[in-house]
Structure formats: structure tokens, C-alpha cells
Enzyme design. Structure first.
Site, PDB file in Angstrom:
ATOM      1  N   ASP A 224      77.979  40.039  60.253  1.00  0.00           N
ATOM      2  CA  ASP A 224      77.911  39.428  61.571  1.00  0.00           C
ATOM      3  C   ASP A 224      77.567  40.522  62.580  1.00  0.00           C
ATOM      4  O   ASP A 224      77.962  41.676  62.438  1.00  0.00           O
ATOM      5  CB  ASP A 224      79.263  38.814  61.942  1.00  0.00           C
ATOM      6  CG  ASP A 224      79.754  37.844  60.885  1.00  0.00           C
ATOM      7  OD1 ASP A 224      79.161  36.763  60.775  1.00  0.00           O
ATOM      8  OD2 ASP A 224      80.715  38.180  60.176  1.00  0.00           O
ATOM      9  N   ASP A 263      74.324  36.706  58.512  1.00  0.00           N
ATOM     10  CA  ASP A 263      75.552  35.917  58.556  1.00  0.00           C
ATOM     11  C   ASP A 263      75.693  35.381  59.980  1.00  0.00           C
ATOM     12  O   ASP A 263      74.747  34.861  60.543  1.00  0.00           O
ATOM     13  CB  ASP A 263      76.739  36.776  58.115  1.00  0.00           C
ATOM     14  CG  ASP A 263      77.960  35.944  57.719  1.00  0.00           C
ATOM     15  OD1 ASP A 263      77.859  34.707  57.741  1.00  0.00           O
ATOM     16  OD2 ASP A 263      78.992  36.522  57.407  1.00  0.00           O
ATOM     17  N   ASP A 267      81.945  36.246  65.038  1.00  0.00           N
ATOM     18  CA  ASP A 267      83.037  35.600  64.314  1.00  0.00           C
ATOM     19  C   ASP A 267      84.365  36.077  64.872  1.00  0.00           C
ATOM     20  O   ASP A 267      84.545  37.273  65.154  1.00  0.00           O
ATOM     21  CB  ASP A 267      82.984  35.920  62.820  1.00  0.00           C
ATOM     22  CG  ASP A 267      82.019  35.021  62.049  1.00  0.00           C
ATOM     23  OD1 ASP A 267      81.307  34.223  62.700  1.00  0.00           O
ATOM     24  OD2 ASP A 267      81.968  35.128  60.811  1.00  0.00           O
ATOM     25  N   ARG A 320      77.346  25.650  64.238  1.00  0.00           N
ATOM     26  CA  ARG A 320      78.483  26.504  64.589  1.00  0.00           C
ATOM     27  C   ARG A 320      78.356  27.079  66.003  1.00  0.00           C
ATOM     28  O   ARG A 320      78.143  28.267  66.189  1.00  0.00           O
ATOM     29  CB  ARG A 320      78.673  27.631  63.574  1.00  0.00           C
ATOM     30  CG  ARG A 320      78.973  27.157  62.174  1.00  0.00           C
ATOM     31  CD  ARG A 320      79.255  28.342  61.260  1.00  0.00           C
ATOM     32  NE  ARG A 320      79.442  27.895  59.870  1.00  0.00           N
ATOM     33  CZ  ARG A 320      79.634  28.706  58.840  1.00  0.00           C
ATOM     34  NH1 ARG A 320      79.673  30.017  59.038  1.00  0.00           N
ATOM     35  NH2 ARG A 320      79.786  28.218  57.627  1.00  0.00           N
TER      36      ARG A 320
END
Length: 442
Positions: A224, A263, A267, A320
Site C-alpha cells: 500500500d 495493493d 489502509d 473500497r
């Protein structure tokens, strides 16, 4: 009543050498300890304003605002950035990023390609031949090529992952500060500010094949752009997150599935708490922002993962934005600009999540089904109110429940946000946010 103020196939990973992962300046010098060199740097010393989202609660977030001269650095390459982040003490530190820092470089500043990381005989063609579902089946990959892939990935990880300690501000100097291929890891830290940076192309040279991921298997990658893991009081402000030079849409398919080499962009996971993400641009990405990374992580996540998302732009994001598990998440005054093709959802309602989505603006092309803005992922409810689609109010929860009968959701997240400094009318959000969010716009 709430009031509003308007305001072509890649034959082998080894051929990545031709991509060269972008050059960086020489990294022979140590980071310079320096006072802020000009007034344009002054905003980096600002802490999060009182009442501005969850990161303002329980003591607030100041990062490195009080850094002394010995803990104030201007960095221009990966070696300098790594040195500035190291040191072992928790004194406030302020790190100015100047220009482009390429994480895929060695300590002398030489660019590193995927071929430089590959070890133990790894090769993409050999990996594809070893684990072709037609001959390997649906068992998890194991054996020499999987071992070599994992070892190669570990070599890259030592370069691209950079740990951020407590009481730190990392801020872009000027309008063009960029972290290329880097994955900042805010792990087990408290009181961190990340501002005015473009995060581009956190690229995994060695994705792993998982034949059990979904009905047909999937490629999974690491890195990420920014990870908040078990950390508290984190403010992420005025940054731009993008795949940039290497969009997923340009990647090949192997075993019929996209060779996914990115990714997430941000996060927030594993007991992280008290996070505010404001005035950022999240662009051109698939699985973008995940809050809580496992349905089985209740022991660490229950009662945590309190996150505020406001005045952000989510442009051409597939899904997301965010997907939430467990946390109390306040998403307001964000602008969602859906792609015409490939859109999946924006708000993912996961297990024990308490998502409050209010006064957002959504720009949806005619190809996007409004019922898919919300996606149920074992969650039971969210609060969704006063959100606008293409300039008009739409009850998106009602549209979802009518359009996806198998995913019924209740209308009460069980809490009401109070940590907001301003709430703009949703009709005005695109005009306010689009021109002010992202790096270089402080």
C-alpha cells in the site's frame, strides 16, 4: 436539523529492467538538519485543528510540529529519507520531502529494477509454468518457484517499505514532492502527520497467485502507498495517491486474471485508531481504502478503527472508498467520481462496521448503477443521508435496498459524528473540493 455552509503481455518480471523504475538523485549525503528554509514550508509545522475528525480526539495530533533544528530534515533521495526516519528516539521530527524520491534505488542512488530484486532462480515464465491451474490445480503454490518468489519479494520489501516513528511530520516541500514506489509504514506509532505528498506507483515486482481467491483465483500484491497499522492519532492531509505511470488497466492477464501489481492506496488496520484523512485525492486505482483488513480481527479492531474522511476526491476508483470493518467511520463532504467502466462500489459495509456517510457528492456516468454505490460485506446498517448524485439528492440506501434485494441494510449506524469543523452543502462539494484537494494545494 444539520446546517450547511456553502463554501502488451509482460514476458517476464525480469524485463522490468527496461522500465528502470525511474532514476533518483545520488544518495551519498546524509539528510540535512535544517530549519525551515522558506515561508512556503510553514504549514508543515501546523497540527490538526481542534475538532477536525477523529484524529483530533483524545489529545489531538501535532506530529513533528515542535521539532528542534537537530530533528528537522530536508531530504531529496531514499537514503536521506531512511536516515531521517531512523534514530530510535521519539523526539518530534519534521521531514521535508523535496522533489521526487524513488524508493527503488540503492544507497548510492542507483535505480533498481525487478531483475535486481529477483533471487534464487525466480522468473515469471517459470512461475507461470509451475502453477498453471490446468496442471497444478487449485492447491496453494508451493515448491522452488514459490519459495523464490517469496524470497525475491522480501528483497524488494527492504527497499520500498519505510517505517515512520511517533511524533513525526512528513511534508512535501513545495508543489512537486513525490514518493515513487514507496510504502510508508506507520506501525505501532502515535502522533503522525503526512501532508502535501504525491504517492505514486507502489509497485510489487512479485505478485502471488492464489487459486482460492474468488471463483477463479486472483493475483495478490503487497505495498500500500500508506499503511496505518496499530497506530493512533494520524492525520493524512492534502496528498495525492495514484498508480500514475503504471495503471492496472495496462497490466496483462495470466490464468485469465489481471496481474495485479498494486495493493491499496491507504489502509488503516490492526487496531489503528483516531485517524483523519482530509483534502486528499485518491485516483485511478482498484482496491483503494480499507479500514479493517479481516473479519476475524475483532480482538484488535473492535472499539478501534475510528476514522474521519472529509473533503477528499475519489476519482476513477473501482472499489473500497472505503470498505469498513468494525470501525466508526465518518465520511462526509467527499466527491466520488466513478469511472464509466469497471466500477464496483464506493461504500463497503463490513462486519460490525458503523459507517456514517453524509453530505457527499457523487458524479456517476450513465453506465453506473446507483444501487451499487453501497455494498454489503456482512455488515448490517449504515447511516446514509443528504448525499447528492449528479447534483440532485438521492436516497442511496433506499436505492440499494430496492436494487440489490439480497443485501438489505438498516439505516442507523448507531452513532452521530460530532468532530467536524465545517460541513459544506453537498451540491457545492465538487466546486469546493476538486480545486483544493491533493498535493500542492495547501
Amino acid at each position: 436539523m444539520r446546517t450547511f455552509r456553502c463554501h502488451a503481455r509482460v514476458a517476464s518480471v525480469l524485463c522490468c529492467a527496461s522500465l528502470a523504475l525511474a532514476a533518483a538523485p545520488s544518495a551519498t549525503a546524509a539528510p540535512s538538519a535544517t530549519a525551515a528554509p522558506s515561508a512556503s514550508y510553514a504549514s508543515a509545522r501546523a497540527g490538526l485543528p481542534a475538532g477536525d475528525g477523529w484524529a483530533s480526539a483524545e489529545g489531538g495530533t501535532t506530529g513533528g510540529a515542535k521539532a528542534d533544528k537537530a530533528h528537522t530534515f530536508t531530504v531529496t533521495n531514499r537514503a536521506e529519507l531512511a536516515k531521517a526516519l531512523a534514530g530510535g528516539d521519539t523526539a518530534p521530527r519534521l521531514i521535508y520531502v523535496k522533489g521526487t524520491i524513488d524508493a527503488n534505488t540503492d544507497d548510492s542512488g542507483k535505480p533498481l529494477s525487478c531483475a535486481d530484486y529477483a533471487t534464487d532462480g525466480y522468473g515469471l515464465d517459470a512461475y507461470l509454468a509451475a502453477y498453471d491451474p490446468a496442471t497444478w490445480g487449485d492447491a496453494q503454490p508451493s515448491g522452488p518457484q514459490e519459495d523464490a518468489r517469496a524470497a525475491s519479494a522480501a528483497v524488494q520489501a527492504t527497499r520500498v517499505k519505510l517505517a515512520v516513528p511517533s511524533n513525526t511530520t512528513i511534508a512535501g516541500a513545495g508543489r512537486d514532492a513525490r514518493l515513487l514506489g514507496a510504502s510508508l509504514q506507520v506501525t505501532g506509532a502515535d502522533n503522525v502527520i503526512i501532508r502535501n505528498l504525491t504517492f505514486e506507483d507502489a509497485y510489487d515486482c512479485f505478485p502471488a497467485w492464489d487459486p482460492t481467491d474468488g471463483a477463479e483465483g486472483a493475483w495478490n500484491s503487497e505495498y500500500d502507498n500508506l499503511v496505518v497499522y496499530g497506530s493512533t492519532h494520524v492525520w493524512v492531509d492534502h496528498n495525492t495517491f495514484t498508480d500514475g505511470r503504471r495503471p492496472d488497466s495496462a497490466q496483462p492477464r495470466y490464468y485469465g486474471q489481471l496481474y495485479q501489481q498494486h495493493d491499496g492506496e491507504l489502509d488503516v488496520v490492526r487496531g489503528a485508531d483516531l485517524v483523519t484523512a482530509s483534502w486528499n485525492v485518491f485516483a485511478d486505482h482498484d482496491k483503494t481504502l480499507m479500514i479493517g483488513n479481516s473479519d476475524s480481527a475483532g480482538a484488535t479492531d473492535r472499539g478501534k478503527l475510528r476514522v474521519t474522511l472529509h473533503h477528499n476526491v475519489f476519482k476513477n476508483i473501482v472499489e473500497r472508498a472505503p470498505r469498513v470493518r468494525f470501525g466508526k467511520v465518518d465520511a462526509y463532504n467527499n466527491h466520488y467520481i466513478a469511472p464509466a467502466d469497471g466500477y464496483v462500489y464506493s461504500w463497503g459495509v463490513g462486519v460490525e462496521s458503523q459507517l456514517y456517510a453524509e453530505a457527499n457528492a457523487l458524479t456517476l456516468p450513465g453506465t453506473v448503477d446507483r444501487a451499487k454505490v453501497i455494498k454489503q460485506w456482512k455488515g448490517t446498517a449504515l447511516t446514509e443521508e443528504n448525499n447528492y448524485v449528479n447534483g440532485k439528492p438521492v436516497d442511496l440506501l433506499a436505492v440499494h435496498n430496492a436494487g440489490v434485494p439480497a443485501e438489505q441494510l438498516g439505516d442507523d449506524a448507531g452513532w452521530t459524528p460530532t468532530l467536524r469543523t465545517r460541513v459544506d452543502a453537498p451540491r457545492a462539494v465538487p466546486g469546493i473540493v476538486d480545486g483544493r484537494a491533493g498535493a500542492g494545494r495547501l
